[in-house]
Motif scaffolding. Structure first.
Motif, short mmCIF file in Angstrom:
data_model
loop_
_atom_site.label_atom_id
_atom_site.label_comp_id
_atom_site.label_asym_id
_atom_site.label_seq_id
_atom_site.Cartn_x
_atom_site.Cartn_y
_atom_site.Cartn_z
N SER A 1 -4.89 -19.53 4.66
CA SER A 1 -4.25 -19.72 3.71
C SER A 1 -4.50 -20.06 2.53
O SER A 1 -3.49 -19.90 1.13
CB SER A 1 -3.55 -21.57 4.56
OG SER A 1 -4.83 -22.79 4.54
N THR A 2 -5.25 -21.03 2.20
CA THR A 2 -5.84 -20.67 0.46
C THR A 2 -5.97 -19.37 -0.10
O THR A 2 -5.50 -19.43 -1.71
CB THR A 2 -7.46 -21.24 0.25
OG1 THR A 2 -7.08 -23.06 1.22
CG2 THR A 2 -8.13 -21.91 -1.59
N PHE B 1 -3.56 -18.85 -3.12
CA PHE B 1 -4.31 -17.86 -4.47
C PHE B 1 -3.63 -16.39 -4.88
O PHE B 1 -3.09 -16.27 -5.75
CB PHE B 1 -5.85 -17.52 -4.56
CG PHE B 1 -6.01 -17.30 -5.95
CD1 PHE B 1 -6.52 -18.03 -6.52
CD2 PHE B 1 -6.60 -15.38 -5.44
CE1 PHE B 1 -6.71 -16.91 -7.91
CE2 PHE B 1 -7.40 -15.39 -6.35
CZ PHE B 1 -8.03 -15.90 -7.30
#
Length: 336
Positions: free
Chosen positions: A51-52, A56
């Motif tokens: 998810s991160t 990004f």
């Protein structure tokens, strides 16, 4: 990993093209297409990313360019004001200001379209945005590859160091822009001598303009001699009027002096990649190196260089822009 196959193939083509000749504009386009394909490949796999990393990626692909366009427009307008204040209001000095205003114009058109809700206006705006996106893509390709090309280092000895001329001050004095080129050429000359190599011939290139008292090459040679370069290590090309003539006439002198010569050509950094493209066409056996330029001068000069490259490939570029324009008009008429 199929999503990344186009990016991998384009990167291979880019490497092969650079290996064949670093001085082609197609290298810039292949580099840009590689990054676009990589971004699309990552977006295609976004559901499988952490998810991160996915967040990004979305920010990098969508939000950063959107904010970057606004920031770029502000920067270009501010730079344009600086250029006019320091260099005067000639067309060449207005390029960054005009580019910034053009970006704001496209953004304003998009905003008006969104608020109006007009389908017809939306098609027209889409056409304008697509043409602007195409030109912007080519400009970013040019900018990125010109930066990479500017990182070239001189490897081994060269037989000649060609320094391209520019206008003189007062008809016989070397201005700071030209002095930067001469200083760079002198550094190459001194570095080769310092490592024990044979002294390369310094070849200042430039003829006499209608408002000049002496040929540019003569003023350049006098500057080099005043800086300690022996006169016997300098040979003049003093007949050229354009960059193309600088290169072709210098190539003739070098071929006559040493048929298997190797050289470097020195100009300012904003001009290096385009000069390299012209050097390739002129048959010059060597790469082009750039010397430093005042920061405020660089944006307008770079835009001018890109515009020249765009028009050199005007057959393809105008065909693409014309097709986008025709498509937008047809869709607008259909909607109407």
């Amino acid at each position: 990993m199929i999503a990344f196959a186009p990016a991998a193939a384009l990167f291979v083509f880019f490497c092969l093209s650079v290996r064949e000749d670093r001085r082609r504009f197609r290298n810039a386009v292949l580099l840009g297409l590689t990054f676009v394909s990589l971004a699309l490949g990552l977006l295609a796999r976004i559901a499988h990313l952490p998810s991160t990393l996915a967040l990004f990626l979305v920010v990098a692909v969508f939000l950063v360019p959107a904010l970057g366009v606004v920031a770029l427009a502000c920067f270009l307008v501010a730079n344009g004001v600086t250029m006019v204040r320091k260099e005067g209001g000639g067309l060449g000095n207005l390029l960054s200001l005009l580019a910034g205003l053009a970006i704001f114009g496209v953004l304003g058109l998009a905003l008006v379209t969104a608020l109006s809700g007009s389908v017809k206006l939306a098609w027209m705006t889409a056409m304008v945005v697509l043409i602007a996106a195409y030109v912007a893509f080519l400009f970013l390709c040019f900018l990125a590859y010109a930066y990479l090309y500017g990182r070239i280092k001189v490897r081994g000895d060269v037989d000649y160091v060609v320094m391209l001329g520019s206008g003189l001050v007062g008809g016989d004095r070397v201005p700071p822009l030209l002095a930067s080129r001469l200083r760079k050429g002198k550094q190459i000359y001194e570095a080769q001598r310092a490592r024990g190599g044979a002294a390369p011939v310094l070849l200042p290139s430039g003829g006499k303009g209608s408002d000049e008292k002496v040929p540019e090459a003569r003023a350049m040679a006098d500057w080099l001699i005043a800086e300690g370069v022996p006169a016997e290590h300098i040979r003049l090309e003093d007949r050229s009027r354009t960059t193309e003539e600088n290169l072709s006439l210098s190539a003739a002198i070098m071929t006559e002096g040493k048929p298997g010569y190797r050289c470097v050509v020195v100009t300012n950094n904003f001009h290096a990649f385009r000069a390299a493209m012209m050097a390739r066409k002129a048959g010059v056996n060597g790469q082009v190196l750039g010397s430093p330029t005042a920061a405020y001068f660089w944006p307008s000069a770079t835009i001018r260089e890109f515009a020249a490259v765009f028009m050199e490939h005007r057959g393809v570029n105008l065909a693409v822009c014309g097709s986008l324009l025709a498509l937008g008009l047809v869709l607008t008429l259909v909607v109407h």
